[in-house]
Motif scaffolding. Structure first.
Motif, short mmCIF file in Angstrom:
data_model
loop_
_atom_site.label_atom_id
_atom_site.label_comp_id
_atom_site.label_asym_id
_atom_site.label_seq_id
_atom_site.Cartn_x
_atom_site.Cartn_y
_atom_site.Cartn_z
N VAL A 127 0.87 -1.18 0.00
CA VAL A 127 0.00 0.00 0.00
C VAL A 127 0.90 1.23 0.00
N ASN A 128 0.57 2.19 -0.83
CA ASN A 128 1.35 3.43 -0.88
C ASN A 128 0.41 4.63 -0.72
N ILE A 129 0.85 5.60 0.06
CA ILE A 129 0.09 6.84 0.28
C ILE A 129 0.95 8.01 -0.16
N LYS A 130 0.40 8.84 -1.02
CA LYS A 130 1.07 10.09 -1.41
C LYS A 130 0.16 11.24 -1.04
N ALA A 131 0.74 12.36 -0.64
CA ALA A 131 -0.02 13.56 -0.32
C ALA A 131 0.48 14.71 -1.18
N LYS A 132 -0.45 15.41 -1.79
CA LYS A 132 -0.13 16.54 -2.67
C LYS A 132 -0.96 17.74 -2.25
N THR A 133 -0.38 18.92 -2.36
CA THR A 133 -1.15 20.14 -2.11
C THR A 133 -1.80 20.56 -3.42
N GLY A 134 -2.65 21.56 -3.33
CA GLY A 134 -3.29 22.13 -4.51
C GLY A 134 -2.54 23.33 -5.06
N GLU A 135 -1.36 23.61 -4.48
CA GLU A 135 -0.55 24.76 -4.92
C GLU A 135 -1.37 26.04 -4.96
N ASN A 136 -2.29 26.17 -3.97
CA ASN A 136 -3.13 27.36 -3.82
C ASN A 136 -4.06 27.61 -5.01
N VAL A 137 -4.39 26.55 -5.75
CA VAL A 137 -5.26 26.66 -6.93
C VAL A 137 -6.53 25.84 -6.68
N GLY A 138 -7.68 26.42 -7.02
CA GLY A 138 -8.94 25.70 -6.94
C GLY A 138 -9.37 25.42 -5.51
N PRO A 139 -10.45 24.61 -5.36
CA PRO A 139 -10.98 24.34 -4.02
C PRO A 139 -10.00 23.58 -3.12
N ILE A 140 -9.15 22.75 -3.69
CA ILE A 140 -8.14 22.06 -2.88
C ILE A 140 -7.12 23.09 -2.41
N GLY A 141 -6.60 23.88 -3.33
CA GLY A 141 -5.58 24.87 -3.01
C GLY A 141 -6.04 25.96 -2.07
N ARG A 142 -7.34 26.26 -2.08
CA ARG A 142 -7.90 27.24 -1.15
C ARG A 142 -8.30 26.60 0.18
N ALA A 143 -7.99 25.32 0.36
CA ALA A 143 -8.32 24.55 1.57
C ALA A 143 -9.82 24.52 1.83
N GLU A 144 -10.60 24.43 0.75
CA GLU A 144 -12.05 24.30 0.85
C GLU A 144 -12.50 22.85 0.78
N ALA A 145 -11.61 21.97 0.30
CA ALA A 145 -11.97 20.57 0.10
C ALA A 145 -10.71 19.70 0.15
N ILE A 146 -10.94 18.41 0.30
CA ILE A 146 -9.88 17.40 0.20
C ILE A 146 -10.41 16.33 -0.74
N SER A 147 -9.54 15.85 -1.62
CA SER A 147 -9.94 14.78 -2.51
C SER A 147 -8.91 13.67 -2.49
N CYS A 148 -9.28 12.55 -3.08
CA CYS A 148 -8.40 11.39 -3.09
C CYS A 148 -8.64 10.58 -4.37
N GLU A 149 -7.55 10.09 -4.93
CA GLU A 149 -7.61 9.11 -6.00
C GLU A 149 -6.95 7.84 -5.49
N ALA A 150 -7.48 6.70 -5.92
CA ALA A 150 -6.92 5.41 -5.53
C ALA A 150 -6.93 4.48 -6.74
N VAL A 151 -5.89 3.68 -6.83
CA VAL A 151 -5.80 2.64 -7.85
C VAL A 151 -5.53 1.33 -7.13
N VAL A 152 -6.25 0.29 -7.50
CA VAL A 152 -6.01 -1.03 -6.93
C VAL A 152 -5.83 -2.04 -8.06
N LEU A 153 -5.04 -3.05 -7.76
CA LEU A 153 -4.89 -4.19 -8.65
C LEU A 153 -5.51 -5.38 -7.94
N LEU A 154 -6.39 -6.08 -8.65
CA LEU A 154 -7.02 -7.28 -8.11
C LEU A 154 -6.53 -8.50 -8.88
N GLN A 155 -6.48 -9.61 -8.18
CA GLN A 155 -6.14 -10.88 -8.79
C GLN A 155 -7.28 -11.85 -8.51
N ALA A 156 -7.60 -12.67 -9.50
CA ALA A 156 -8.64 -13.67 -9.33
C ALA A 156 -8.19 -14.68 -8.28
#
Length: 160
Positions: A127-156
């Motif tokens: 499992v890997n966790i990365k944290a990125k700022t919004g570089e003061n751009v948009g709702p993330i950068g103005r600290a109005e929101a937090i978002s997350c993307e995730a990718v998983v690999l599944l095996q049968a």
């Protein structure tokens, strides 16, 4: 093998706890939502559901259903892992990006990683966790929101 992608965004408001990957973080603002609004757990759950062909969390845990009000993201993710397993899949690895201007998340990443690994039945190094700022751009950068993307690999679990 299958790959799934998940995303979630919630706005920051006063009077709510800030919970990310099951870790409660002291901060004056928390994420607003019908559940605990844990964007990390929600994004990982959506990635799992997508990879296994089971739709998305809105189909299984709709925010219009009072039964799910205040739902702990850990409970949701544990349930999703069970659904995925019953469909014949198991997680192989998970990669997460949390987008947050504030608070800084470096000191919380290891605990988040451990929480996710335990819920997914994985070793922490899978499992890997990365944290990125919004570089003061948009709702993330103005600290109005937090978002997350995730990718998983599944095996049968059953190659037949």
């Amino acid at each position: 093998m299958r790959v799934g992608i998940g995303h979630d965004t919630h706005r920051l408001v006063a009077g709510r706890p800030l919970i990310l990957a099951g870790v409660r973080i002291e901060h004056p603002l928390g994420l607003y939502g019908h559940s605990d609004a844990d964007v990390v757990m929600h994004a990982v759950a959506d990635a799992l559901l997508g990879a296994s062909g089971l739709g998305d969390i809105g189909e299984h845990y709709p925010d219009t259903d009072p039964h799910w009000e205040g739902l702990d993201g850990s409970v949701l993710l544990r349930d999703v892992v069970g659904r995925v397993a019953r469909k014949g899949w198991r997680p192989v690895n998970c990669d997460v990006i949390i987008h947050a201007q504030q608070p800084k998340l470096l000191s919380f990443k290891q605990e988040m990683r451990t929480n996710l690994a335990n819920l997914l039945g994985l070793a922490a190094q899978e499992v890997n966790i990365k944290a990125k700022t919004g570089e003061n751009v948009g709702p993330i950068g103005r600290a109005e929101a937090i978002s997350c993307e995730a990718v998983v690999l599944l095996q049968a679990t059953d190659p037949t």
